[in-house]
Scaffold this active site. Structure first.
Site, PDB file in Angstrom:
ATOM      1  N   CYS A  88      -9.308  16.706  -6.078  1.00 10.07           N
ATOM      2  CA  CYS A  88      -8.180  16.336  -6.708  1.00 10.07           C
ATOM      3  C   CYS A  88      -7.313  17.332  -7.369  1.00 10.07           C
ATOM      4  O   CYS A  88      -8.182  18.053  -8.100  1.00 10.07           O
ATOM      5  CB  CYS A  88      -8.654  15.075  -7.841  1.00 10.07           C
ATOM      6  N   SER A 109     -11.983   5.471 -10.007  1.00  9.27           N
ATOM      7  CA  SER A 109     -10.822   6.073 -10.011  1.00  9.27           C
ATOM      8  C   SER A 109      -9.864   5.753  -8.818  1.00  9.27           C
ATOM      9  O   SER A 109     -10.379   6.114  -7.852  1.00  9.27           O
ATOM     10  CB  SER A 109     -11.116   7.560 -10.034  1.00  9.27           C
ATOM     11  N   LEU A 115      -3.901  16.120 -17.543  1.00  8.94           N
ATOM     12  CA  LEU A 115      -4.033  17.513 -18.311  1.00  8.94           C
ATOM     13  C   LEU A 115      -3.632  18.470 -17.472  1.00  8.94           C
ATOM     14  O   LEU A 115      -4.004  18.698 -16.237  1.00  8.94           O
ATOM     15  CB  LEU A 115      -5.425  17.716 -18.918  1.00  8.94           C
ATOM     16  N   CYS A 118     -12.717  13.002 -33.940  1.00 11.16           N
ATOM     17  CA  CYS A 118     -13.617  13.200 -32.736  1.00 11.16           C
ATOM     18  C   CYS A 118     -14.982  12.258 -33.082  1.00 11.16           C
ATOM     19  O   CYS A 118     -15.500  12.289 -34.443  1.00 11.16           O
ATOM     20  CB  CYS A 118     -14.163  14.377 -32.377  1.00 11.16           C
ATOM     21  N   CYS A 169     -18.024  17.105 -26.210  1.00 12.27           N
ATOM     22  CA  CYS A 169     -17.024  16.244 -25.679  1.00 12.27           C
ATOM     23  C   CYS A 169     -17.008  16.808 -24.260  1.00 12.27           C
ATOM     24  O   CYS A 169     -17.157  17.832 -23.687  1.00 12.27           O
ATOM     25  CB  CYS A 169     -15.946  16.642 -26.310  1.00 12.27           C
ATOM     26  N   ASP A 170     -16.461  15.989 -23.335  1.00 15.18           N
ATOM     27  CA  ASP A 170     -16.421  15.934 -21.952  1.00 15.18           C
ATOM     28  C   ASP A 170     -15.263  17.100 -21.571  1.00 15.18           C
ATOM     29  O   ASP A 170     -15.351  17.685 -20.819  1.00 15.18           O
ATOM     30  CB  ASP A 170     -16.069  14.442 -21.108  1.00 15.18           C
ATOM     31  N   CYS A 200       4.482  11.291 -40.610  1.00 12.39           N
ATOM     32  CA  CYS A 200       5.283  10.417 -39.503  1.00 12.39           C
ATOM     33  C   CYS A 200       4.813   8.786 -39.825  1.00 12.39           C
ATOM     34  O   CYS A 200       3.693   8.457 -40.288  1.00 12.39           O
ATOM     35  CB  CYS A 200       4.576  10.761 -38.099  1.00 12.39           C
ATOM     36  N   CYS A 238      -1.007   6.233 -34.042  1.00 13.48           N
ATOM     37  CA  CYS A 238      -1.160   7.702 -33.374  1.00 13.48           C
ATOM     38  C   CYS A 238      -2.357   8.495 -33.896  1.00 13.48           C
ATOM     39  O   CYS A 238      -3.363   8.811 -32.815  1.00 13.48           O
ATOM     40  CB  CYS A 238       0.071   8.447 -33.460  1.00 13.48           C
ATOM     41  N   CYS A 242      -5.998  13.126 -29.200  1.00 15.24           N
ATOM     42  CA  CYS A 242      -7.141  14.060 -28.958  1.00 15.24           C
ATOM     43  C   CYS A 242      -6.995  15.469 -28.894  1.00 15.24           C
ATOM     44  O   CYS A 242      -6.047  15.888 -28.726  1.00 15.24           O
ATOM     45  CB  CYS A 242      -7.818  13.608 -27.511  1.00 15.24           C
TER      46      CYS A 242
END
Length: 373
Positions: A19, A122, A195, A261, A276-277, A320, A326, A330
């Site tokens: 991909c 997916s 990303l 996190c 974290c992945d 904000c 919000c 991440c």
């Protein structure tokens, strides 16, 4: 100790697809060893033993990749056997797998169903949006292969959800994708913003998601979801479900939506553990499960201040009006633009536009949900 959730990469970053936007392929290019191959039975056994010794009440084993099914069906059969053998304290066990679904056999589907795996598939929408970036190493389209797998899952009544990457193509086709998912009775949906690679200029890739594109996508998807929700035809969209949870309870189930996190344990095929992945890279390694227990691994997490780093927010975020929902997002989606301020979410303006557009109706739905709780 709290319930334990492990994210296991039994085939490392090995995959039978290529991909275009794969974030894990990018991660592999940023570490000394790109792929750790297939997890050995010895490593699997050590992982299960130490996980069960650490966990209380519940333990979840989630398999991901790369493509986790490339470890082979025998690997998972052995995993189930070891879990039964070593679960001496009667932990409640949960199993999940995130797969591209490419050419999975009926034998695979029968196994996953029998052992109560939650299966994430997916799929990037319709024929044209999916095939735009999700193909084999030879460039072959994959849409129909994935749909065949989904039909098998449906015929076996397997618990599954659909994970869609929101990229340039999918963001521009939200109506078609939503209607297609409803037509095919997909009731549990996740939409993950695409990303760009580390060190890439934001927006420079052929698949890059812009703030304008993401804002338009979120607003239109919310309209469709809201209308069906109000008409009693509601489906689960993880992002919106979590916003309702934040409004009702003050916390979200998704790790990226609480503003800090969570305590994750991502285990590569060689047994090395990461927080974290998105950060399975050498500088973030917390140790190896074959040589350390989870208490020592979590101590290393404190030493590198991984979770603490996620608590830092720019002043603009803290002031904000939408920060309560919000919460900065991440860390992997944050970009440092001011040396005197913590990094800011690269999709900030998209979220701001979305909340301006949707918040009154989100609050309305939250009140409706509270009445039936």
């Amino acid at each position: 100790m709290p319930p334990l959730h492990l994210f296991i990469k039994p085939a490392s970053g090995t995959c039978n697809l290529r991909c275009n936007y794969c974030f894990y392929s990018d991660i592999m290019n940023h570490r000394r060893v790109s792929s750790y191959g297939i997890m050995s039975e010895e490593t699997l056994k050590e992982l299960i033993l130490k996980a069960f010794a650490y966990a209380e009440e519940e333990c979840t084993l989630s398999f991901q990749g790369g493509e986790p099914t490339l470890a082979g069906l025998s690997f998972y059969r052995k995993c189930i056997a070891l879990c039964k053998e070593y679960n001496q304290t009667n932990l409640k066990l949960h199993f999940a797998i995130q797969t591209n679904g490419y050419q999975l056999s009926e034998e695979w589907i029968a196994f996953l169903t029998e052992n109560h795996f939650l299966v994430g598939i997916s799929l990037d929408g319709t024929l044209h949006t999916h095939n735009a970036f999700r193909h084999t190493p030879e460039g072959k389209d994959t849409f129909y292969d994935i749909m065949n797998t989904i039909q098998l899952l449906q015929s076996y009544q397997t618990d599954f959800n659909i994970l869609t990457v929101v990229n340039k193509k999918t963001a521009a086709n939200v109506d078609k994708i939503y209607r297609f998912y409803l037509k095919n009775k997909f009731e549990y949906l996740q939409f993950i913003p695409c990303l760009d690679p580390f060190q890439a200029i934001p927006g420079s890739m052929e698949y890059s998601l812009t703030n304008e594109g993401y804002a338009s996508f979120l607003c239109r998807l919310f309209d469709l979801w809201y209308t069906d929700f109000k008409a009693g035809r509601g489906i689960s969209i993880r992002l919106f479900d979590n916003y309702l949870s934040l409004l009702i309870y003050g916390y979200a189930e998704a790790c990226d939506m609480n503003g800090i996190c969570s305590m994750q344990h991502v285990v590569e095929a060689d047994g090395s553990v990461y927080p974290c992945d998105f950060y399975v890279m050498d500088s973030y390694c917390l140790g190896n499960i074959t040589m350390s227990d989870l208490t020592a691994i979590n101590q290393k997490r404190k030493e590198i201040s991984f979770i603490e780093a996620s608590e830092k927010k720019p002043k603009a975020c803290l002031s904000c009006e939408y920060f309560a929902l919000c919460r900065g997002g991440c860390m992997r989606y944050q970009l440092k633009t001011d040396e005197n301020e913590p990094p800011k979410n690269i999709l900030c303006s998209a979220y701001h536009q979305f909340f301006t557009y949707s918040l009154p109706r989100l609050k309305e739905l939250a009140q409706l949900v509270k009445k039936v709780l």
